[in-house]
Write a protein that holds these residues in place. Sequence first.
Motif, PDB file in Angstrom:
ATOM      1  N   PHE A 148       0.857  -1.186   0.000  1.00 23.07           N
ATOM      2  CA  PHE A 148       0.000   0.000   0.000  1.00 23.07           C
ATOM      3  C   PHE A 148       0.886   1.226   0.000  1.00 23.07           C
ATOM      4  O   PHE A 148       1.861   1.300   0.748  1.00 23.07           O
ATOM      5  CB  PHE A 148      -0.890  -0.013   1.244  1.00 23.07           C
ATOM      6  N   VAL A 149       0.552   2.192  -0.854  1.00 24.16           N
ATOM      7  CA  VAL A 149       1.340   3.423  -0.940  1.00 24.16           C
ATOM      8  C   VAL A 149       0.429   4.603  -0.616  1.00 24.16           C
ATOM      9  O   VAL A 149      -0.616   4.785  -1.238  1.00 24.16           O
ATOM     10  CB  VAL A 149       1.961   3.605  -2.343  1.00 24.16           C
ATOM     11  N   THR A 150       0.852   5.391   0.357  1.00 16.17           N
ATOM     12  CA  THR A 150       0.167   6.622   0.734  1.00 16.17           C
ATOM     13  C   THR A 150       1.213   7.679   1.040  1.00 16.17           C
ATOM     14  O   THR A 150       2.332   7.348   1.429  1.00 16.17           O
ATOM     15  CB  THR A 150      -0.750   6.421   1.964  1.00 16.17           C
ATOM     16  N   LEU A 151       0.843   8.923   0.870  1.00 17.27           N
ATOM     17  CA  LEU A 151       1.720  10.035   1.239  1.00 17.27           C
ATOM     18  C   LEU A 151       1.327  10.613   2.592  1.00 17.27           C
ATOM     19  O   LEU A 151       1.898  11.595   3.033  1.00 17.27           O
ATOM     20  CB  LEU A 151       1.668  11.127   0.161  1.00 17.27           C
ATOM     21  N   GLN A 152       0.365  10.003   3.245  1.00 20.32           N
ATOM     22  CA  GLN A 152      -0.121  10.462   4.542  1.00 20.32           C
ATOM     23  C   GLN A 152       0.690   9.811   5.663  1.00 20.32           C
ATOM     24  O   GLN A 152       0.486   8.636   5.979  1.00 20.32           O
ATOM     25  CB  GLN A 152      -1.600  10.101   4.704  1.00 20.32           C
ATOM     26  N   ASP A 153       1.599  10.559   6.244  1.00 19.26           N
ATOM     27  CA  ASP A 153       2.469  10.014   7.284  1.00 19.26           C
ATOM     28  C   ASP A 153       1.715   9.413   8.470  1.00 19.26           C
ATOM     29  O   ASP A 153       2.066   8.323   8.930  1.00 19.26           O
ATOM     30  CB  ASP A 153       3.454  11.079   7.784  1.00 19.26           C
ATOM     31  N   PRO A 154       0.669  10.081   8.986  1.00 19.42           N
ATOM     32  CA  PRO A 154      -0.042   9.468  10.121  1.00 19.42           C
ATOM     33  C   PRO A 154      -0.647   8.111   9.763  1.00 19.42           C
ATOM     34  O   PRO A 154      -0.611   7.184  10.571  1.00 19.42           O
ATOM     35  CB  PRO A 154      -1.140  10.490  10.457  1.00 19.42           C
ATOM     36  N   LEU A 155      -1.179   7.990   8.567  1.00 22.58           N
ATOM     37  CA  LEU A 155      -1.758   6.713   8.145  1.00 22.58           C
ATOM     38  C   LEU A 155      -0.672   5.654   8.008  1.00 22.58           C
ATOM     39  O   LEU A 155      -0.865   4.505   8.412  1.00 22.58           O
ATOM     40  CB  LEU A 155      -2.516   6.885   6.828  1.00 22.58           C
ATOM     41  N   GLN A 156       0.481   6.029   7.465  1.00 21.60           N
ATOM     42  CA  GLN A 156       1.596   5.077   7.359  1.00 21.60           C
ATOM     43  C   GLN A 156       1.973   4.537   8.733  1.00 21.60           C
ATOM     44  O   GLN A 156       2.183   3.339   8.897  1.00 21.60           O
ATOM     45  CB  GLN A 156       2.814   5.737   6.723  1.00 21.60           C
ATOM     46  N   ARG A 157       2.053   5.426   9.707  1.00 24.47           N
ATOM     47  CA  ARG A 157       2.437   4.989  11.056  1.00 24.47           C
ATOM     48  C   ARG A 157       1.418   4.007  11.643  1.00 24.47           C
ATOM     49  O   ARG A 157       1.791   3.015  12.259  1.00 24.47           O
ATOM     50  CB  ARG A 157       2.628   6.196  11.975  1.00 24.47           C
ATOM     51  N   VAL A 158       0.136   4.278  11.434  1.00 26.16           N
ATOM     52  CA  VAL A 158      -0.912   3.401  11.945  1.00 26.16           C
ATOM     53  C   VAL A 158      -0.839   2.025  11.300  1.00 26.16           C
ATOM     54  O   VAL A 158      -1.083   1.004  11.940  1.00 26.16           O
ATOM     55  CB  VAL A 158      -2.314   4.023  11.715  1.00 26.16           C
ATOM     56  N   LEU A 159      -0.462   1.996  10.021  1.00 27.37           N
ATOM     57  CA  LEU A 159      -0.510   0.745   9.266  1.00 27.37           C
ATOM     58  C   LEU A 159       0.778  -0.072   9.298  1.00 27.37           C
ATOM     59  O   LEU A 159       0.822  -1.163   8.731  1.00 27.37           O
ATOM     60  CB  LEU A 159      -0.912   1.030   7.818  1.00 27.37           C
ATOM     61  N   GLU A 160       1.808   0.434   9.966  1.00 26.39           N
ATOM     62  CA  GLU A 160       3.041  -0.344  10.093  1.00 26.39           C
ATOM     63  C   GLU A 160       2.730  -1.660  10.783  1.00 26.39           C
ATOM     64  O   GLU A 160       2.139  -1.690  11.852  1.00 26.39           O
ATOM     65  CB  GLU A 160       4.102   0.440  10.857  1.00 26.39           C
ATOM     66  N   GLY A 161       3.077  -2.750  10.127  1.00 20.67           N
ATOM     67  CA  GLY A 161       2.821  -4.074  10.671  1.00 20.67           C
ATOM     68  C   GLY A 161       1.440  -4.612  10.360  1.00 20.67           C
ATOM     69  O   GLY A 161       1.167  -5.775  10.620  1.00 20.67           O
ATOM     70  N   VAL A 162       0.560  -3.772   9.814  1.00 24.23           N
ATOM     71  CA  VAL A 162      -0.784  -4.223   9.454  1.00 24.23           C
ATOM     72  C   VAL A 162      -0.794  -4.745   8.023  1.00 24.23           C
ATOM     73  O   VAL A 162      -1.327  -5.816   7.747  1.00 24.23           O
ATOM     74  CB  VAL A 162      -1.824  -3.083   9.620  1.00 24.23           C
ATOM     75  N   VAL A 163      -0.210  -3.966   7.112  1.00 24.20           N
ATOM     76  CA  VAL A 163      -0.056  -4.369   5.709  1.00 24.20           C
ATOM     77  C   VAL A 163       1.326  -3.918   5.243  1.00 24.20           C
ATOM     78  O   VAL A 163       1.907  -2.995   5.807  1.00 24.20           O
ATOM     79  CB  VAL A 163      -1.133  -3.738   4.783  1.00 24.20           C
ATOM     80  N   PRO A 164       1.859  -4.559   4.197  1.00 25.00           N
ATOM     81  CA  PRO A 164       3.131  -4.084   3.640  1.00 25.00           C
ATOM     82  C   PRO A 164       2.952  -2.682   3.066  1.00 25.00           C
ATOM     83  O   PRO A 164       1.942  -2.397   2.416  1.00 25.00           O
ATOM     84  CB  PRO A 164       3.447  -5.093   2.530  1.00 25.00           C
ATOM     85  N   LEU A 165       3.910  -1.816   3.336  1.00 20.94           N
ATOM     86  CA  LEU A 165       3.865  -0.445   2.850  1.00 20.94           C
ATOM     87  C   LEU A 165       4.961  -0.220   1.813  1.00 20.94           C
ATOM     88  O   LEU A 165       6.052  -0.767   1.929  1.00 20.94           O
ATOM     89  CB  LEU A 165       4.046   0.538   4.011  1.00 20.94           C
TER      90      LEU A 165
END
Length: 131
Positions: A106-123
């Motif tokens: 998953f690719v997003t430019l939203q840093d807060p969302l990236q932090r939430v999703l660490e370990g949930v799905v591959p980024l």
Amino acid sequence: MRFVIDLSVALRLIEERAKIPPQNSLVAPTLLRSQILSELFAAVEGKEFDRREANARLNHMRALKIRFLGDRVLQQVAWDVADALGWDDTFQAEYVALTKLQADAFVTLQDPLQRVLEGVVPLGSFDDLFA
């Protein structure tokens, strides 16, 4: 590789008129089409650019050949994701669910969302789209 992209990435790809190399493909929940249309409409209404530019950006979005998905399984998984993460709605969860079901990252430019999703799905990163 197959990447799920969110609105932030789609808008940047469209603005930069980027081209994705043939070895990579883009997927997104069907809601992304409406999000892009709404953002472009708001930009025209806000005088950021004119309708002609909005149409050019829409045409570029179509040229990216994003595969839009939104079936029953995606909806069920999105519900579960939103519930597990304690979110108030399922909009972002659709991107996460699609990543779990159909993509490599998953690719997003939203840093807060990236932090939430660490370990949930591959980024992945924006640059990964062009590797």
